[in-house]
Design an enzyme around this catalytic site. Structure first.
Site, PDB file in Angstrom:
ATOM      1  N   ASP A  99       9.777   2.527  -0.153  1.00  0.00           N
ATOM      2  CA  ASP A  99       8.491   2.361  -0.848  1.00  0.00           C
ATOM      3  C   ASP A  99       8.173   3.584  -1.707  1.00  0.00           C
ATOM      4  OD1 ASP A  99       8.111  -0.099   0.417  1.00  0.00           O
ATOM      5  OD2 ASP A  99       7.247   0.865   2.184  1.00  0.00           O
ATOM      6  N   ASN A 118      17.074  -2.832  -0.767  1.00  0.00           N
ATOM      7  CA  ASN A 118      17.970  -1.971   0.012  1.00  0.00           C
ATOM      8  C   ASN A 118      19.221  -2.792   0.374  1.00  0.00           C
ATOM      9  OD1 ASN A 118      17.353  -3.558   2.255  1.00  0.00           O
ATOM     10  ND2 ASN A 118      15.860  -2.100   3.080  1.00  0.00           N
ATOM     11  N   ASP A 149      12.789  10.340  10.003  1.00  0.00           N
ATOM     12  CA  ASP A 149      12.232   8.986   9.979  1.00  0.00           C
ATOM     13  C   ASP A 149      12.350   8.459   8.543  1.00  0.00           C
ATOM     14  OD1 ASP A 149      10.766   6.682  10.193  1.00  0.00           O
ATOM     15  OD2 ASP A 149       8.909   7.632  10.848  1.00  0.00           O
ATOM     16  N   SER A 180       4.106  10.960   5.141  1.00  0.00           N
ATOM     17  CA  SER A 180       5.277  11.793   4.789  1.00  0.00           C
ATOM     18  C   SER A 180       5.510  11.851   3.279  1.00  0.00           C
ATOM     19  CB  SER A 180       6.527  11.237   5.480  1.00  0.00           C
ATOM     20  OG  SER A 180       6.869   9.983   4.929  1.00  0.00           O
ATOM     21  N   ALA A 188       0.832  -1.213   0.000  1.00  0.00           N
ATOM     22  CA  ALA A 188       0.000   0.000   0.000  1.00  0.00           C
ATOM     23  C   ALA A 188       0.864   1.259   0.000  1.00  0.00           C
ATOM     24  CB  ALA A 188      -0.930  -0.007   1.207  1.00  0.00           C
ATOM     25  N   GLY A 244       6.583   9.098   9.947  1.00  0.00           N
ATOM     26  CA  GLY A 244       5.577   8.198   9.383  1.00  0.00           C
ATOM     27  C   GLY A 244       5.910   7.751   7.970  1.00  0.00           C
ATOM     28  N   GLU A 257       5.412  -9.198   1.192  1.00  0.00           N
ATOM     29  CA  GLU A 257       4.703  -9.104   2.474  1.00  0.00           C
ATOM     30  C   GLU A 257       3.351  -9.831   2.415  1.00  0.00           C
ATOM     31  OE1 GLU A 257       5.919  -5.478   5.360  1.00  0.00           O
ATOM     32  OE2 GLU A 257       4.118  -5.116   4.173  1.00  0.00           O
TER      33      GLU A 257
HETATM   34  O1  RIB Z   1       8.525  -0.303   4.237  1.00  0.00           O
HETATM   35  C1  RIB Z   1       7.937   0.278   5.371  1.00  0.00           C
HETATM   36  C2  RIB Z   1       6.779  -0.571   5.813  1.00  0.00           C
HETATM   37  O2  RIB Z   1       7.258  -1.812   6.259  1.00  0.00           O
HETATM   38  C3  RIB Z   1       5.984  -0.018   6.966  1.00  0.00           C
HETATM   39  O3  RIB Z   1       4.963   0.840   6.565  1.00  0.00           O
HETATM   40  C4  RIB Z   1       5.495  -1.270   7.664  1.00  0.00           C
HETATM   41  O4  RIB Z   1       4.126  -1.477   7.575  1.00  0.00           O
HETATM   42  C5  RIB Z   1       6.259  -2.426   7.019  1.00  0.00           C
HETATM   43  O5  RIB Z   1       5.490  -3.119   6.145  1.00  0.00           O
END
Ligand code: RIB
Length: 313
Positions: free
Chosen positions: A260, A189, A254, A301, A44, A297, A143
């Site tokens: 992502d 990464n 952060d 962000s 997401a 966040g 994931e």
């Molecule tokens: O890549 C960051 C994400 O990893 C976070 O938002 C957390 O939910 C994990 O999936």
């Protein structure tokens, strides 16, 4: 059926984040400085990153039948994501992530419980076949169950002129190497590169060595995101890997979700900035990813297109 340019088959998590000076030692209890909760999950996050830049996106995902699931569904709608294959699943919680951000290390530690993400199945992928096959760029991660990611990638690849981006995150050891031949662009990464290739990535030369391993594994193009050092990439046809440098951010707040955001921006660039060459697309995506590390966040962000006119020229 609405056609979306970018399709993501992946996870949705609710992120619970504690900001702390340092990580507690084993058996130690310390006070954190701040707590936040927000929308996350690698799938997401990449979808919302592209959507906030203005891409038309579709998400294939499962949420739990808790309040988090309902709120997440509304959030995806708010960002105009095609949610026709985002399912609320009864009897299970939404995916959650417990994140600790250490200010002294400038790094994060993430523990996830997959919840409904773990039930996203190859059958769900089959039911969304039209949406998956019609997208121009596909973003896939790990994931969700591996067999679901593989089924989605195989289906997506049935259309030859689309770009398949694979982000094997969270990284797993001993992944079936067939997966590397399926993707057009692999993005990892340093930690993920190390886990998969066994090359410890501390320097640019290490990154080059890991990239060469990925090409040997069958990747057509491999990119390693290097945080403040930008990214490095290699392709099957190019003799040597290339380092794409960016200006580092002093004191990042952060870094959660920066990888992502990089992927969402890269997906966007392959559709809406396709006149750029690969080096320029990576530079564009690195510069966008830099934007989020100055705020707390993950998705909260990420910049909207209107926030970054200087990067869109
Ligand atoms: O890549 C960051 C994400 O990893 C976070 O938002 C957390 O939910 C994990 O999936």
């Amino acid at each position: 059926m609405a056609v979306s340019d970018v399709v993501i088959v992946g996870s949705c998590n609710i992120d619970f984040t504690i900001y702390t000076d340092r990580i507690p030692k084993r058996g130690e209890t310390i006070y954190g400085k701040k707590f936040t909760s927000g929308f996350g999950g690698k799938g997401a996050n990449q979808c919302i990153a592209a959507a906030k830049l203005g891409a038309s996106t579709a998400m294939i995902a499962r949420l739990g039948d808790d309040n988090f699931g309902k709120e997440y569904f509304d959030l995806l709608k708010k960002h105009n994501v095609n949610t026709s294959h985002v399912m609320i699943t009864s009897g299970i919680s939404s995916g959650v992530a417990q994140i600790t951000v250490s200010e002294s290390e400038g790094d994060n530690y993430i523990l996830i419980v997959e919840g409904a993400n773990g039930l996203l199945s190859p059958m769900d992928v089959e039911l969304a076949a039209d949406i998956i096959k019609q997208a121009k760029v596909g973003l896939f991660q790990l994931e969700i169950p591996l067999e679901t990611s593989v089924a989605a990638m195989k289906l997506f690849k049935e259309k030859s002129n689309a770009v398949l981006m694979f982000n094997p995150s969270p990284a797993k050891e001993n992944i079936d190497p067939i997966i590397f031949t399926l993707c057009d662009i692999l993005v990892v990464n340093e930690t993920e590169a190390e886990m998969i290739t066994k090359v410890v990535v501390k320097t640019i030369e290490d990154a080059y060595a890991a990239l060469k391993s990925f090409i040997k594994l069958g990747c057509k193009t491999a990119i390693i995101s290097l945080g403040s050092q930008g990214a490095a990439f290699a392709t099957k046809t190019q003799k040597e890997p290339v380092h794409v440098k960016v200006n580092p951010i002093d004191n990042p707040v952060d870094t959660t979700g920066a990888g992502d955001l990089f992927l969402g921006a890269l997906a966007y660039s392959f559709i809406y900035k396709n006149h750029l060459n690969l080096n320029e697309k990576i530079m564009f995506s690195c510069n966008i990813a830099r934007e989020c590390v100055q705020k707390a966040g993950a998705q909260d962000s990420f910049p909207y297109l209107k926030d970054i006119p200087h990067l869109m020229k």
